[in-house]
Scaffold this active site. Sequence first.
Site, PDB file in Angstrom:
ATOM      1  N   ASP A   1      39.102  23.676 -68.951  1.00 35.11           N
ATOM      2  CA  ASP A   1      40.558  24.484 -68.609  1.00 35.11           C
ATOM      3  C   ASP A   1      41.106  25.317 -67.349  1.00 35.11           C
ATOM      4  OD1 ASP A   1      38.780  25.698 -69.552  1.00 35.11           O
ATOM      5  OD2 ASP A   1      40.187  27.376 -71.162  1.00 35.11           O
ATOM      6  N   SER A   2      39.173  24.961 -66.774  1.00 33.71           N
ATOM      7  CA  SER A   2      39.459  25.774 -65.506  1.00 33.71           C
ATOM      8  C   SER A   2      40.020  24.724 -64.211  1.00 33.71           C
ATOM      9  CB  SER A   2      37.854  25.124 -65.087  1.00 33.71           C
ATOM     10  OG  SER A   2      37.493  23.831 -64.852  1.00 33.71           O
TER      11      SER A   2
ATOM     12  N   ASP B   1      38.856  19.659 -72.643  1.00 33.22           N
ATOM     13  CA  ASP B   1      39.235  21.293 -73.253  1.00 33.22           C
ATOM     14  C   ASP B   1      40.169  21.847 -74.146  1.00 33.22           C
ATOM     15  OD1 ASP B   1      36.823  22.393 -72.706  1.00 33.22           O
ATOM     16  OD2 ASP B   1      37.403  23.276 -70.812  1.00 33.22           O
TER      17      ASP B   1
ATOM     18  N   GLU C   1      36.426  26.874 -77.303  1.00 37.46           N
ATOM     19  CA  GLU C   1      34.959  28.239 -77.281  1.00 37.46           C
ATOM     20  C   GLU C   1      35.070  28.977 -78.284  1.00 37.46           C
ATOM     21  OE1 GLU C   1      36.993  30.424 -73.637  1.00 37.46           O
ATOM     22  OE2 GLU C   1      36.480  28.624 -72.560  1.00 37.46           O
TER      23      GLU C   1
ATOM     24  N   LYS D   1      36.482  20.105 -75.954  1.00 40.18           N
ATOM     25  CA  LYS D   1      35.368  21.541 -76.454  1.00 40.18           C
ATOM     26  C   LYS D   1      36.457  22.461 -76.933  1.00 40.18           C
ATOM     27  CE  LYS D   1      33.568  23.114 -72.483  1.00 40.18           C
ATOM     28  NZ  LYS D   1      34.430  24.242 -72.118  1.00 40.18           N
TER      29      LYS D   1
ATOM     30  N   GLU E   1      26.927  29.267 -71.391  1.00 42.63           N
ATOM     31  CA  GLU E   1      27.911  29.468 -70.376  1.00 42.63           C
ATOM     32  C   GLU E   1      27.470  31.081 -70.096  1.00 42.63           C
ATOM     33  OE1 GLU E   1      31.898  29.139 -68.927  1.00 42.63           O
ATOM     34  OE2 GLU E   1      31.723  30.365 -67.992  1.00 42.63           O
TER      35      GLU E   1
HETATM   36  O1  KIV Z   1      36.913  25.090 -67.986  1.00 41.63           O
HETATM   37  C1  KIV Z   1      36.360  24.158 -67.822  1.00 41.63           C
HETATM   38  O2  KIV Z   1      35.174  23.824 -66.363  1.00 41.63           O
HETATM   39  C2  KIV Z   1      34.838  24.846 -68.205  1.00 41.63           C
HETATM   40  C3  KIV Z   1      33.380  24.701 -67.822  1.00 41.63           C
HETATM   41  C4  KIV Z   1      32.631  25.823 -66.117  1.00 41.63           C
HETATM   42  C5  KIV Z   1      31.871  24.833 -68.236  1.00 41.63           C
HETATM   43  O3  KIV Z   1      34.981  25.002 -69.740  1.00 41.63           O
END
Ligand code: KIV
Length: 294
Positions: free
Chosen positions: A48-49, A87, A118, A116, A185
């Site tokens: 989600d970056s 994500d 969090e 994934k 992280e």
């Molecule tokens: O969204 C992302 O890129 C991440 C990584 C930084 C682990 O969750």
Amino acid sequence: MGTKWTAPAIASHKVRDGNQPLVMVTAYDTPTASMVTEAGVDIILVGDSLAMVVLGYEDTLQVTIDDMAHHTAAVARAEPDAFIVADLPWLSYHISTEETVKNAARLIRAGAQAVKLEGGYQRIAMIEAISKAEIPVMGHLGLTPQSVLALGGYKVQGRTTSTALTLSSEAKALAHAGCFAVVLECVPSLVGQLITESLNIPTIGIGAGPDCDGQVLVFHDLLGINQDLQPKFVRTYANLKQTTIDALGNYAKDVREGAFPNDEESYQLSDEEIETLGLYSKPDSLKDDPLGSW
Ligand code: KIV
């Protein structure tokens, strides 16, 4: 064609057993996913970056499940050998287990092989529900960017004995609930090492030191495309921002000076058609190539 990773194969991949560390990189579109997998990367994270490095948002709180499904499908169309993890965005797994499983399934149907999410103890019910739906789930502990408002900023986590011990027991709880791997992280190296040693599933570090079972970086950070203020854990392997600006500048210069396109880069009429039209004669450079070359 390389070896195809599976969630169970990743789940048992520990460096202490003599394995090489896992390599994970983010990707958000088809050409990037192709390059990442051609480079031999093990896991693609549709992170989600995406929010910041591609969509121009301030933080990850702005991306939706629709955004994530759209970009996951683009990555999957590259048919990479690398294992695809997508994500779950903020608020897609916070309301009910039913909604969580439906959102996880959307990412799987878009082409992900795992999702994934969090967080620690507060996510156990959701991890169990996703696992019960037979969807592999990766955890993410330490600095969890979706908690930026609650954490009061992007800060190193687990710096005290008590917070480090909490992280360690949350990591065990995540593994017990069904996670096949966990991202750590922005935690001190020793905390990364202790958690890695205490788990039977792999840890994948980003700013968590060298002792994790794998490492992950954001594509745009490691290639120097994103040059906003970077945390110290980013190593930049290229300066693609400058390379790209230089190439685009050369293109603009050529267009403005009339140097692009040249005859070879243009389509030509045959001599016959030119004669029929009674117009111009063909440039010498293309006399032997009546239709122009592609
Ligand atoms: O969204 C992302 O890129 C991440 C990584 C930084 C682990 O969750």
